[in-house]
Design an enzyme around this catalytic site. Structure first.
Site, short mmCIF file in Angstrom:
data_model
loop_
_atom_site.label_atom_id
_atom_site.label_comp_id
_atom_site.label_asym_id
_atom_site.label_seq_id
_atom_site.Cartn_x
_atom_site.Cartn_y
_atom_site.Cartn_z
N ASP A 61 -24.42 8.64 43.04
CA ASP A 61 -24.65 9.62 44.16
C ASP A 61 -24.08 10.85 43.52
O ASP A 61 -23.25 11.77 43.82
CB ASP A 61 -23.37 9.44 44.98
CG ASP A 61 -23.61 10.21 46.35
OD1 ASP A 61 -24.45 10.86 46.67
OD2 ASP A 61 -22.61 10.33 47.28
N LYS A 120 -8.49 10.62 49.73
CA LYS A 120 -9.70 10.34 50.47
C LYS A 120 -9.44 9.04 51.29
O LYS A 120 -8.84 7.81 50.84
CB LYS A 120 -10.68 9.91 49.55
CG LYS A 120 -11.78 11.01 49.37
CD LYS A 120 -13.04 10.39 48.72
CE LYS A 120 -13.76 11.66 48.27
NZ LYS A 120 -14.98 11.03 47.80
N VAL A 177 -10.85 14.02 53.42
CA VAL A 177 -9.96 14.24 52.27
C VAL A 177 -8.81 15.36 52.37
O VAL A 177 -9.07 16.38 53.17
CB VAL A 177 -11.23 14.95 51.10
CG1 VAL A 177 -10.29 15.15 49.72
CG2 VAL A 177 -12.34 14.08 50.98
N ILE A 234 -8.99 18.91 53.56
CA ILE A 234 -9.80 19.87 52.56
C ILE A 234 -11.20 19.64 52.67
O ILE A 234 -11.84 20.49 52.35
CB ILE A 234 -9.25 19.90 51.08
CG1 ILE A 234 -9.17 18.60 50.72
CG2 ILE A 234 -8.08 20.92 50.93
CD1 ILE A 234 -9.14 18.51 49.18
N GLY A 235 -11.66 18.63 53.44
CA GLY A 235 -13.09 18.29 53.67
C GLY A 235 -13.37 17.00 54.19
O GLY A 235 -12.28 16.18 54.31
N GLY A 270 -16.50 13.64 53.72
CA GLY A 270 -17.73 13.16 53.43
C GLY A 270 -18.15 11.73 53.96
O GLY A 270 -17.37 11.51 54.83
N GLY A 271 -19.04 11.25 53.23
CA GLY A 271 -19.52 9.96 53.96
C GLY A 271 -18.46 8.96 53.71
O GLY A 271 -18.53 7.94 54.72
N PHE A 272 -17.24 8.92 53.23
CA PHE A 272 -16.18 7.80 53.04
C PHE A 272 -15.12 8.26 53.98
O PHE A 272 -14.68 7.11 54.43
CB PHE A 272 -15.60 8.03 51.63
CG PHE A 272 -14.50 6.99 51.45
CD1 PHE A 272 -14.90 5.64 51.39
CD2 PHE A 272 -13.37 7.38 51.21
CE1 PHE A 272 -14.00 4.59 51.03
CE2 PHE A 272 -12.19 6.35 50.95
CZ PHE A 272 -12.62 5.13 50.87
N GLY A 273 -14.95 9.31 54.30
CA GLY A 273 -13.83 9.79 55.49
C GLY A 273 -13.50 11.08 55.07
O GLY A 273 -14.00 12.12 54.44
#
Ligand code: ADP
Ligand code: MG
Length: 344
Positions: free
Chosen positions: A139, A41, A27, A19-20, A22-25
């Site tokens: 954040d 995540k 999702v 579904i998406g 980001g900075g962490f990895g």
């Protein structure tokens, strides 16, 4: 949670469930054995650094429950895998509903936007002062404000950078945060405080009212328009904020509601943290902006269902609510003299 369970939940990280990212990895959307939908995540850079800190932090964060915070349901720490499991937010991010809209997302009216801002302000206030208190989000941005099936706002991804989480985008923890939202005071002091969250929230407020990103990357953008905080405040100082308001909501806005809202954003964006309001002050001021929009200065017959629980959660720090006017030292803005107590 064991890795085997995560694999079952995400159908072995089925790309169709992505579904998406980001900075962490990445999702993924997943379903627990009990039928509950979750967001999973998966860290992309399992360096293993800061692991004990990660575990402690995640344990603390997973205990936090609040109507306006996305719950961390569990985590998995297995070999190279570092995985976080969150409550799933059906209506996605606040940003999705402001600009760069996919065809599936709906437009938010001004009242909805105010309610979302109030909800997220309550969530942040709880993080800063609640029973698990003293947590700085670090954040705050419009993709970390998620909307559930009823468009109730919930703040996501709080406090994790304290845990020494591997961050592929940045080499140092000191640089955690997202461009366009970062507290300028941080660059002078290298200290993140709860007032840094207040600054970032001020940027979100401008995003909500202007429906444009914190940073415009386009080369076509004029220099002064690149940074939303600077650009927005320049218009606010001229007293012409309505010129940059999202045209699709300008017509329905009560001008005094807009004025109050812009004033809150301006206070949040003050260069020095000590001059910024607390999140509780922000909550009250935004509630007042909502009342001005509804034409009900003293709030009584409010039909929205989030009254009871939230007001209780806010009352812990009520003392400071009366300080709103006292902090209003900026000569450029017009401050209403409303008594916060009367607004309840
Ligand atoms: N709990 C959740 N429920 C639904 N969607 C989520 C959830 N958490 C994250 N997402 C989606 O995944 C995307 C990536 O999230 P994240 O890794 O936190 O990066 P960012 O916050 O920078 O967008 C988000 O923009 C959002 O669309
Ligand atoms: Mg996020």
């Amino acid at each position: 949670m064991p890795l085997s369970e995560i694999l079952a939940v995400t159908d072995n990280f089925n790309p169709k469930l992505l579904i998406g990212s980001g900075g962490f990895g990445k999702v993924y959307e997943g379903k627990l054995a009990n039928g509950v939908t979750v967001a999973v995540k998966r860290s992309e850079s399992g360096h293993g650094q800061g692991r004990p800190e990660f575990q402690t932090e995640v344990l603390v964060l997973s205990k936090i429950r609040h109507r306006h915070l996305v719950s961390l349901i569990g985590y998995c720490d297995d070999g190279a895998e570092m995985i976080l499991v969150y409550e799933f937010m059906k209506n996605g991010t606040l940003r999705d509903h402001l600009y760069s809209m996919a065809s599936t997302t709906t437009m938010l009216n001004w009242k909805q936007r105010l309610e979302i801002c109030i909800g997220s302000a309550k969530g942040l206030h709880y993080l800063h002062t609640g029973s698990d208190g003293g947590i700085i989000h670090r954040d705050v941005k419009s993709t970390n404000i998620l909307l559930d099936e009823n468009y109730v706002a919930k703040v996501a991804d709080f406090g994790l950078s304290q845990a020494g989480l591997p961050d592929p985008d940045h080499h140092s923890m000191a640089l955690k945060g997202s461009f366009g939202y970062l507290d300028p005071e941080f660059f002078r002091t290298f200290q993140l405080t709860d007032k840094s969250d207040v600054y970032s929230f001020g940027v979100v407020l401008l995003e909500v009212v202007c429906a444009r990103p914190a940073i415009v990357n386009s080369t076509a953008a004029r220099r002064e328009e690149i940074n939303l905080a600077e650009w927005g405040m320049a218009w606010q100082k001229k007293g012409e904020i309505e010129k940059i308001v999202d045209p699709s909501i300008l017509g329905e806005m009560n001008p005094s509601s807009l004025r109050k809202f812009a004033e809150v954003a301006e206070k949040c964006l003050r260069p020095d943290g000590v001059d910024r309001p607390t999140m509780l002050d922000v909550c009250w001021d935004l509630e007042y902006a909502l009342q001005l929009q509804q034409g009900t200065p003293a709030r009584e017959e409010d039909d929205d269902d989030d009254d009871d629980d939230d007001d209780d959660e806010m009352s812990a720090g009520d003392d400071s609510a009366g300080d709103v006017d006292a902090t209003a030292t900026d000569s450029g803005s017009v401050f209403s003299q409303h008594r916060v107590d009367g607004a309840r």
